[in-house]
Design a protein around this motif. Structure first.
Motif, PDB file in Angstrom:
ATOM      1  N   HIS A 389     -27.966  25.678  -9.542  1.00 39.93           N
ATOM      2  CA  HIS A 389     -26.855  26.493  -9.031  1.00 39.93           C
ATOM      3  C   HIS A 389     -25.616  26.370  -9.916  1.00 39.93           C
ATOM      4  O   HIS A 389     -24.973  27.377 -10.241  1.00 39.93           O
ATOM      5  CB  HIS A 389     -26.511  26.064  -7.607  1.00 39.93           C
ATOM      6  CG  HIS A 389     -25.261  26.691  -7.080  1.00 39.93           C
ATOM      7  ND1 HIS A 389     -25.198  28.003  -6.686  1.00 39.93           N
ATOM      8  CD2 HIS A 389     -24.002  26.176  -6.915  1.00 39.93           C
ATOM      9  CE1 HIS A 389     -23.966  28.282  -6.285  1.00 39.93           C
ATOM     10  NE2 HIS A 389     -23.231  27.200  -6.407  1.00 39.93           N
ATOM     11  N   PHE A 390     -25.294  25.139 -10.293  1.00 46.06           N
ATOM     12  CA  PHE A 390     -24.091  24.924 -11.097  1.00 46.06           C
ATOM     13  C   PHE A 390     -24.348  25.083 -12.598  1.00 46.06           C
ATOM     14  O   PHE A 390     -23.451  24.854 -13.408  1.00 46.06           O
ATOM     15  CB  PHE A 390     -23.510  23.533 -10.812  1.00 46.06           C
ATOM     16  CG  PHE A 390     -22.873  23.414  -9.453  1.00 46.06           C
ATOM     17  CD1 PHE A 390     -21.737  24.131  -9.134  1.00 46.06           C
ATOM     18  CD2 PHE A 390     -23.421  22.582  -8.482  1.00 46.06           C
ATOM     19  CE1 PHE A 390     -21.138  24.021  -7.881  1.00 46.06           C
ATOM     20  CE2 PHE A 390     -22.840  22.460  -7.229  1.00 46.06           C
ATOM     21  CZ  PHE A 390     -21.697  23.189  -6.931  1.00 46.06           C
ATOM     22  N   LYS A 391     -25.603  25.453 -12.938  1.00 42.72           N
ATOM     23  CA  LYS A 391     -25.979  25.664 -14.344  1.00 42.72           C
ATOM     24  C   LYS A 391     -25.660  24.438 -15.204  1.00 42.72           C
ATOM     25  O   LYS A 391     -25.061  24.534 -16.275  1.00 42.72           O
ATOM     26  CB  LYS A 391     -25.296  26.921 -14.896  1.00 42.72           C
ATOM     27  CG  LYS A 391     -25.759  28.202 -14.172  1.00 42.72           C
ATOM     28  CD  LYS A 391     -25.082  29.444 -14.706  1.00 42.72           C
ATOM     29  CE  LYS A 391     -25.733  30.721 -14.172  1.00 42.72           C
ATOM     30  NZ  LYS A 391     -25.849  30.752 -12.694  1.00 42.72           N
ATOM     31  N   ILE A 392     -26.094  23.290 -14.694  1.00 37.50           N
ATOM     32  CA  ILE A 392     -25.914  22.024 -15.402  1.00 37.50           C
ATOM     33  C   ILE A 392     -27.139  21.798 -16.276  1.00 37.50           C
ATOM     34  O   ILE A 392     -28.257  21.671 -15.786  1.00 37.50           O
ATOM     35  CB  ILE A 392     -25.737  20.864 -14.405  1.00 37.50           C
ATOM     36  CG1 ILE A 392     -24.516  21.113 -13.512  1.00 37.50           C
ATOM     37  CG2 ILE A 392     -25.589  19.532 -15.143  1.00 37.50           C
ATOM     38  CD1 ILE A 392     -24.386  20.127 -12.371  1.00 37.50           C
ATOM     39  N   GLY A 393     -26.975  21.768 -17.561  1.00 38.16           N
ATOM     40  CA  GLY A 393     -28.092  21.613 -18.490  1.00 38.16           C
ATOM     41  C   GLY A 393     -28.576  20.179 -18.581  1.00 38.16           C
ATOM     42  O   GLY A 393     -27.878  19.225 -18.230  1.00 38.16           O
ATOM     43  N   GLY A 394     -29.791  20.023 -19.056  1.00 34.65           N
ATOM     44  CA  GLY A 394     -30.341  18.708 -19.325  1.00 34.65           C
ATOM     45  C   GLY A 394     -30.935  17.997 -18.131  1.00 34.65           C
ATOM     46  O   GLY A 394     -31.428  16.874 -18.263  1.00 34.65           O
ATOM     47  N   VAL A 395     -30.909  18.630 -16.955  1.00 30.59           N
ATOM     48  CA  VAL A 395     -31.467  17.991 -15.768  1.00 30.59           C
ATOM     49  C   VAL A 395     -32.967  18.257 -15.678  1.00 30.59           C
ATOM     50  O   VAL A 395     -33.750  17.366 -15.360  1.00 30.59           O
ATOM     51  CB  VAL A 395     -30.753  18.498 -14.492  1.00 30.59           C
ATOM     52  CG1 VAL A 395     -31.413  17.919 -13.237  1.00 30.59           C
ATOM     53  CG2 VAL A 395     -29.275  18.128 -14.532  1.00 30.59           C
ATOM     54  N   PHE A 396     -33.389  19.473 -15.945  1.00 23.05           N
ATOM     55  CA  PHE A 396     -34.803  19.819 -15.971  1.00 23.05           C
ATOM     56  C   PHE A 396     -34.991  20.970 -16.940  1.00 23.05           C
ATOM     57  O   PHE A 396     -34.024  21.605 -17.364  1.00 23.05           O
ATOM     58  CB  PHE A 396     -35.315  20.205 -14.574  1.00 23.05           C
ATOM     59  CG  PHE A 396     -34.776  21.523 -14.067  1.00 23.05           C
ATOM     60  CD1 PHE A 396     -35.443  22.719 -14.319  1.00 23.05           C
ATOM     61  CD2 PHE A 396     -33.593  21.578 -13.349  1.00 23.05           C
ATOM     62  CE1 PHE A 396     -34.948  23.927 -13.864  1.00 23.05           C
ATOM     63  CE2 PHE A 396     -33.089  22.786 -12.884  1.00 23.05           C
ATOM     64  CZ  PHE A 396     -33.766  23.958 -13.141  1.00 23.05           C
TER      65      PHE A 396
END
Length: 546
Positions: A389-396
């Motif tokens: 949702h928050f478009k946080i990269g590097g999580v998956f």
């Protein structure tokens, strides 16, 4: 400005607004409110003191009673000294994976805090259960039954029973859940369970009272950790009427296999001489057979149970396979809506994608792990749905698990599979191990089209049931066998597909399917809840304005 309105005009305006208000109020589905306090407490299910998870002081937790389309507002206070989450096995969470209650979608409820789940049992009926989804909390309790009744005007294909009982069965350990978790974290397998519980009690610890000549509904759910269980009642037959939200052909069985994570409804008629009778539950496909009993008590009982508990099947796979194949959808019965369940001809729709999922076990870095298509899932530092949702990269990363078995060795990754909204897909579960498997797909009810021994091939489709296969959310795969399902991906979200064997799930036999619509419309998915918890790399992020 002052308007001098006559009495007739005033009455007309009042009537208009009154009718408008009634229309608005009546158009909204009912709300049911629950406030739960989750605590630790001493329990003695197998005669040994254990640390159990209680909900409002109860073990098991309270039942949730609801009707199709009800809104459930469940305020959960976490009074444990560690984070906690509840998940809702079989509740489809239409457009709303935000409330699914697994770590891939929700930040855990911190100790001393609360979180309010806002669910709707949209277009659902049937028997399900809730459970704690983090760590090995499920081995300590915190589970309870969910029943979704049909709306009053929707016909049900059997008369109203005289009573409606929840029966939660499952294997159980005398060791505390923290001890079991340490065993798994050290890279070892947990041992064989110590016993079986029926509604949180050991043998003969619970009874169900019936009136002679009347019929009762028993909603049976296997809330255990790893073992398939067989359910039976001395001197009585079980008429199967519902499986995880689907009315079935009303087949009569002497006993019923209930695999981990599954739920069934059976009708039992008290048509025997008035006395007490054993209810027996025993493990299936195990070398050592565990058995537990409860009591079916006639209200005018002339005496206690007689003889030994009834015997049941033990290691016979063909018996269970044949029973599973006989469970079919009642095509003429209404589901949650008045249209017949068979009005959707799932077998006439062409699938657009085939996914083959192979489970496996083995060491990774010297520790026991389990996986799907060679990937052993490891949780990220941020829930996947929140990161997405928050478009946080590097999580998956999408594509971190293959559509097909790779044949390689196990490795660790945060496995997420991409899927298109409204695709119609085939999933084949291939089990090359010599133990039974049980798989659950959050957010979906799928059609079971086939199961058999050996290796699945495209030619296996010739034996599919494309007419009245049962729709459900949890399915077994027998040893060295396969099971195939059809799924309409009509529910946008981040959805967990996992082993229901909880140690295997904990050590990696799961992944997430991201069902995505590029439109990103509230027509397809609800916005992030205002009260959504944030954590990990999303800490401090605002959900949306109040």
């Amino acid at each position: 400005m002052y308007l001098n309105l006559g009495d007739g005009t005033k009455r007309a305006i009042f009537f208009f607004f009154a009718v408008s208000l009634i229309a608005v109020v009546s158009a909204e589905d009912p709300y049911r409110f629950f406030t739960w306090n989750v605590t630790y407490g001493d329990i003695y299910p197998l005669g040994v003191r254990q640390q159990g998870i209680l909900i409002n002081g109860q073990f098991p937790g309270p039942d949730i009673y609801s009707v199709t389309n009800d809104n459930l507002i469940i305020n959960v206070y976490n009074s444990l000294p560690e984070p906690f989450l509840l998940s809702w096995n079989g509740v489809l969470q239409r457009r709303n994976s935000w409330e699914d209650g697994v770590y891939g979608t929700n930040c855990p409820i911190p100790p001393g805090r609360n979180f309010t789940y806002i669910l709707q049992v949209k277009d659902q009926i049937g028997s399900f259960f809730y459970f704690p989804s983090l760590a090995l909390h499920k081995a300590a309790g915190g589970f309870g039954g969910i029943r979704i009744l049909s709306r009053p005007l929707i016909p049900v294909p059997f008369p109203d029973p005289a009573g409606d009982y929840t029966v939660l069965i499952g294997d159980w350990y005398k060791a505390n859940h923290t001890t079991l978790k340490k065993v798994l974290d050290a890279g070892h397998r947990i041992p064989f369970p110590d016993g079986i519980l029926i509604n949180g009690r050991g043998s003969n610890g619970v009874s169900f009272t019936v009136v002679q000549g009347k019929t009762y509904r028993f909603r049976i759910s296997n809330v255990g950790l790893e073992n398939s269980l067989n359910f039976r009642i001395q001197g009585h037959t079980l008429k199967l009427v519902e499986v995880e939200g689907t009315h079935t052909l009303q087949t009569t069985f002497s006993s019923l296999d209930v695999h981990v994570g599954q739920s069934y409804s059976v009708l039992v008629t008290a048509d025997q001489p008035a006395q007490d009778y054993y209810i027996a539950v025993s493990t299936r496909f195990t070398t050592k057979i565990l058995t537990s009993t409860a009591i079916l008590r006639y209200s005018n009982s002339a005496g206690p149970v007689k003889g030994p508990p009834p015997g049941g099947p033990t290691t016979q796979i063909d018996w269970s396979l044949n029973q599973a194949r006989s469970i079919r959808t009642n095509l003429t019965a209404s589901g949650p809506r008045p249209n017949p369940q068979g009005s959707y001809h799932y077998g006439l729709v062409n699938t657009t994608r085939t996914i083959i999922l192979a489970n496996s076990a083995g060491p990774v870095n010297g520790k026991q792990r389990y996986g799907v298509n060679s990937v052993s899932f490891v949780p990220a530092d941020t829930p996947l749905k929140i990161a997405d949702h928050f478009k946080i990269g590097g999580v998956f990363r999408l594509g971190s698990i293959s559509d097909k078995p790779t044949g390689g060795g196990l490795y660790l990754d945060t496995s997420v599979m991409a899927a298109d909204f409204r695709a119609y897909i085939e999933i084949v579960f291939q089990n090359k191990e010599n133990i039974i498997q049980s798989w659950h797909f959050d957010g979906y009810s799928f059609f079971v089209v086939g199961m058999d021994g050996g290796q699945w091939t495209p030619a296996s489709r010739l034996r599919y049931n494309l007419r009245d296969g049962v729709a459900r959310c949890t399915i077994q795969v027998y040893p060295n066998s396969w099971t195939a399902i059809y799924v309409a991906l009509d529910n946008v979200g981040m959805w967990n597909l996992r082993s229901e064997f909880w140690a295997r799930q904990y050590l990696g036999q799961q992944f997430y399917m991201r069902v995505y619509s590029p439109v990103e419309s509230i027509r397809d998915e609800y916005p992030i809840p205002r009260n959504a918890l944030t954590c990990g790399r999303a800490s401090g992020r605002r959900t949306r304005p109040l």
